[in-house]
Each structure stands twice: as structure tokens, then as C-alpha cells.
Design an enzyme around this catalytic site. Sequence first.
Site, PDB file in Angstrom:
ATOM      1  N   CYS A   8      27.089  56.312  21.940  1.00  0.00           N
ATOM      2  CA  CYS A   8      25.697  56.068  22.323  1.00  0.00           C
ATOM      3  C   CYS A   8      25.328  56.513  23.740  1.00  0.00           C
ATOM      4  CB  CYS A   8      25.373  54.577  22.202  1.00  0.00           C
ATOM      5  SG  CYS A   8      26.003  53.799  20.698  1.00  0.00           S
TER       6      CYS A   8
ATOM      7  N   CYS B  56      23.424  59.749  24.850  1.00  0.00           N
ATOM      8  CA  CYS B  56      21.990  59.860  24.579  1.00  0.00           C
ATOM      9  C   CYS B  56      21.186  58.796  25.339  1.00  0.00           C
ATOM     10  CB  CYS B  56      21.752  59.730  23.074  1.00  0.00           C
ATOM     11  SG  CYS B  56      20.103  60.189  22.537  1.00  0.00           S
ATOM     12  N   HIS B  57      21.676  57.562  25.353  1.00  0.00           N
ATOM     13  CA  HIS B  57      20.912  56.460  25.948  1.00  0.00           C
ATOM     14  C   HIS B  57      21.291  56.178  27.402  1.00  0.00           C
ATOM     15  CE1 HIS B  57      19.011  55.327  22.163  1.00  0.00           C
ATOM     16  NE2 HIS B  57      20.176  55.523  21.574  1.00  0.00           N
TER      17      HIS B  57
ATOM     18  N   MET C 162      17.451  58.995  16.358  1.00  0.00           N
ATOM     19  CA  MET C 162      18.502  57.998  16.290  1.00  0.00           C
ATOM     20  C   MET C 162      19.332  58.206  15.014  1.00  0.00           C
ATOM     21  SD  MET C 162      19.915  55.161  17.466  1.00  0.00           S
ATOM     22  CE  MET C 162      20.760  53.683  16.892  1.00  0.00           C
TER      23      MET C 162
ATOM     24  N   HIS D 292      19.516  71.167  32.300  1.00  0.00           N
ATOM     25  CA  HIS D 292      20.894  71.237  31.845  1.00  0.00           C
ATOM     26  C   HIS D 292      21.595  72.459  32.425  1.00  0.00           C
ATOM     27  CE1 HIS D 292      24.197  69.889  29.399  1.00  0.00           C
ATOM     28  NE2 HIS D 292      24.278  71.067  28.787  1.00  0.00           N
TER      29      HIS D 292
ATOM     30  N   HIS E 116      19.559  76.163  25.098  1.00  0.00           N
ATOM     31  CA  HIS E 116      20.924  75.942  25.575  1.00  0.00           C
ATOM     32  C   HIS E 116      21.557  77.318  25.797  1.00  0.00           C
ATOM     33  CE1 HIS E 116      25.097  74.604  25.821  1.00  0.00           C
ATOM     34  NE2 HIS E 116      24.648  73.353  25.919  1.00  0.00           N
TER      35      HIS E 116
END
Length: 576
Positions: free
Chosen positions: A79, A82-83, A120, A359, A401
Site C-alpha cells: 500500500c 501508492c498511499h 484501488m 518522476h 514514463h
Amino acid sequence: MQSRKLALAAGLSLLAALPAFTWAQSKTMHPGTPEEEIRYKGAAVPIKPEDVKETLSPKAPPVSPQEFARAKQIYFERCAGCHGVLRKGATGKPLTPDITLPKGTEYLKVFIAYGSPAGMPNWQTSGELSEQDVDLMARFLQHEPPTPPEFGLKEMKATWKLLVPPEKRPTKKMNNLNLENMFSVTLRDAGEIALIDGDTKKITQIVKTGYAVHISRISASGRYLFVIGRDAKIDMIDLWTPTPTTVAEIKVGLEARSVETSKYKGYEDKLAVAGTYWPPQFVIMKGDTLEPVKIVGTRGMTVDTQEYHPEPRVAAIVANHHKPEFVVNVKETGKVILANYADLNNMKFTEIAAARFLHDGGWESTQRYVMMAANQSNKISVIDTVEGKQAALVDVGKIPHPGRGANFVHPKFGPVWATSHLGDETVSLIGTDPKKHPKQAWKVVQTLKAQGGGSLFIKTHPKSKNLWVDTTLNPESAISRSIAVFDINNLDKGFVSLPIAEWAGIKDDGAKRVLQPEYNKAGDEVWFSVWSAKNQESAIVVVDDKTRKLKAVIKDPRLITPTGKFNVYNTQKDVY
């Protein structure tokens, strides 16, 4: 009991509004979110659960110490990428108790089990988590987030090892290796790199490093190789010694991605810099020893909503050729920081408001402008490193990317820089010549359709007429095991797909994902990783760039999970 039933009913009613999908589909996909995007977001963070401070909330449902340990492990593995480590939100939503406690356990269980169209994953119905784990995570998320330790100068120096002091190193090259055509190849799960001779295609040496080396960078002189793992360990390898030797190492945090060295005239090989995901900061070190000398924190306000973010991770860093500066991407706040290292006691910083979720990226062909991808914002920020400002913010496809991107001369629009995308099958070509082609400058002049989403890298070479696009994270094996190649002089013709994994001749049934085209110094060969699991065979496939035919296959039991490949000359000179 009644409140639990109401929460569950509310969650199920919300699920009823989601796009329809069958139980069979839920085992292999997530509604509304491409599988390649889920794979990208779901990366684990290399933070040890036992090192994280726990805080139990009295209002939250009970969690035993054993359950808390298990929940921390699940969170950091599934998790946090992402969070965020602190659950404050990154590419995913915040999951702090002020949000989760009012929702309640049953409500949270529904979302963890079934996911949401916003991205999610459906952790339970996909088979990734058990019903018991989902119940545990729903309770865990209502407690205060466990906090990893900070990592300052004291902690860094405790890990710093100067294995061979500068005065004991050779004053000239002491081997017969053709260093300029050497490749540093990441052996991801082995915690090693392989140095492969680009001429003979033989492994010269295996060097122990940190876990999951993310990138390799070369000092301005071409003498020192710097590699950084996701565990934030840096290894400095002297390529002049009779056998390339690790001469210094350091751990700069708990999780990291980026390392670079000073390249401005007069500062060659003098400094190195590394950026970390945790803690959110970057550190400047002495370029010949890795001794840390200056730490710069990146916590601060986001560029859009001007809200404080406690965990803005440092992603790509490049060295300015025009000033004594490092160009630093700060992911969650969306800032590009130009850090002037001429005077470390009185450092000057230029803060550029770009776009959130910066990124990776690289130079356009003149090496004046850096093209930085803000992946979840679907934008490319163009940084003018001479003027010290943002020249443009360009809308592109879904989740750009590019790696370092690809530069070539378009037959119609002049010099362009290209990025592929994780979230769709397109390739965006951006004009990069404001002097001779001002109408095309900093605009998408053409969009190509490649073979699918899930691309991690795109590559060409100044001497090549080919543009190579991988699709490593695509869920279709036929696509992830092949490469798309375009003829630069005939882009409208579309791509040709080459079966790189098939050419590798690997007999077992591994994933065999094709990853990261990388050229040799001459620009007449392009190398591909064929990446399978740690206990399966992998390989490097070498293709003749002119004929697009198989030239060589490099196999060796020591080639364990090969991913990134970095040609020494091309990396040193920023050729891409």
C-alpha cells in the site's frame, strides 16, 4: 451491530454503482484501472516493519501486537507505494484516522476487498489478500500511521565505509577493459550488478550492491560508477583498478531511487548527490569518498493546492552542464529544485512550480532543457537550465514514463524528444528546437500508437534510425515479451513487433518480460533484458540496430533478474 450493518450496506450500495464486472474478471483485472497501472503503483517499499514506531489509537478497533506487526508488513509491501509511508496520500488517497475512523471497519473492508474505479486494487477478490487480512487492514487503518525513523547525518555516517581511500587508488587506468563500452546491468533480486563487456558480451565481474539497484550513474571523468538500490545503499566502484573495485559505500535513508555526480566545469567528480523517498530529502556527498556533507529536506507545500505535504519523495536528479547545480525532482509537491552547490554553507535554491508527481526524465539533444515527467499529472515539465526557469508544461498521454526519453530529428518537425506511457499505448513526440522550429517548440507534434500500455522505457541513438518502445508491465504476455520498433524516417507506417523473449531461447515458463532498450557506444547494437523471477532463467538479448536481427544472447546462471542496463559512455555523456 446495527451501525455495522448500515456501514456494510453503504459500502455495498456504492459498489453497485461501479462498472459491471464478473467474478471471473475480478480474479485477473480491476474495473476501470488497467492492470499495468496497478502493477506500477503497487511497488513495495523497503522499510522494515520492526523499525517503525507504533501508536495505538484508543478510539480505533483493537489490534493485537502480532496483528499490528502483520498489518505493517502488508502495508509497506502493498500500500505505501501508492498511499505514502505516512498514509498522507501520494498517487493514492490519504488514509489517516480522521478519514478512516468515521468510515468504520465494515465500510473499509468493502473497499479493500473490491477496490474502486479510481485505481484501488481489489485485494481480496483478486486473491492477493485473505478475508482475514482484509479485516485486519480495515482495523489497522483506523489507528495512527506507524512512523519510520528519520535518517540524518549521524545515521548516514554510521553506515559510511571508505574501503579504499583516494590516495591508495591508482593514478591511471590499470586494466585492459574497454570501459566506454562496458554495461552496468542491474541484477535486481540478487542485490548485485553485472559488469558486462560490450565487445565480447562476457560478464567481467559481479559486484555486490544494495537491494534492487534502481540506476547506475557515471562520474564526469568516466572513472567512477555509482549505483543506488531501493534500500538507499550507494556503492561507488572504481573502474580504473585492475579489477573494478567498490571503494566506498553508504546508506542514505530507508528508501531511495536516484544518484548523480557533479558535471559542471571545474566540479567534475567533486560531488555526488542522492535523493531519498524516505526520509524526504537529498544529500550531497564528497565525490571521491561518499562522505555526506549536506542534507536538504523537501517537506513543504504542493504547487497546486498549496497544502503542506509531509512526505514529498525525491525522484530523478540530473547534473546541470551550465551551472554548478543539481536539478532535483520532488514528487508529491511537484517542485523542481535547482540546487546550487558552489557554496554548500550558503546554498542557493531555485524553486520551480511544475506539476505534482514528478518522476523521471532527461535532457533534450542540446542538453540545455531537461524534460521531466509528472506522471500522474500526465504532463512533461520543460526546465531551462540556463535561464533557471520552466519553459513550458506540456500535456501528454496517460502516465508518462520515459526513463531518460529519446531524442531524434523528426523528418517534418525537426528535433523532438519522445516519451512512452504506462497508462496507454501512445508515444508523445515533443518539439525541442525553439530557435529553428519555434512553432513546434514545447508542443506535442505527433502522437504514435505503439503496441500497448505498460511501457517503462523508450530509446534511440544519434546514429540510429530506430525508435524502440518496451511494454514491460502490459498484462498480455505476447506484448510484454516483445518490443515495438518504429522507423524514424517513416513513423506513419507504424511499428514492427519483434519477439525478443522468443529470441532469448529460454526454455522454462518464466515471465520473460522485455525491459529497457540500451545502446552500445557505437550505436549499432541495442540490448534488452529478458526478465523472469529469481528462481527462473533470464537473459540479455542483443539486436543489430540496422538489420533488426538477433545478434547475440547473453546467458549465465549469475544473470538473476536483470533489469536496467547502463552503457558507461552513453550514461556519462547523457546520450539518448
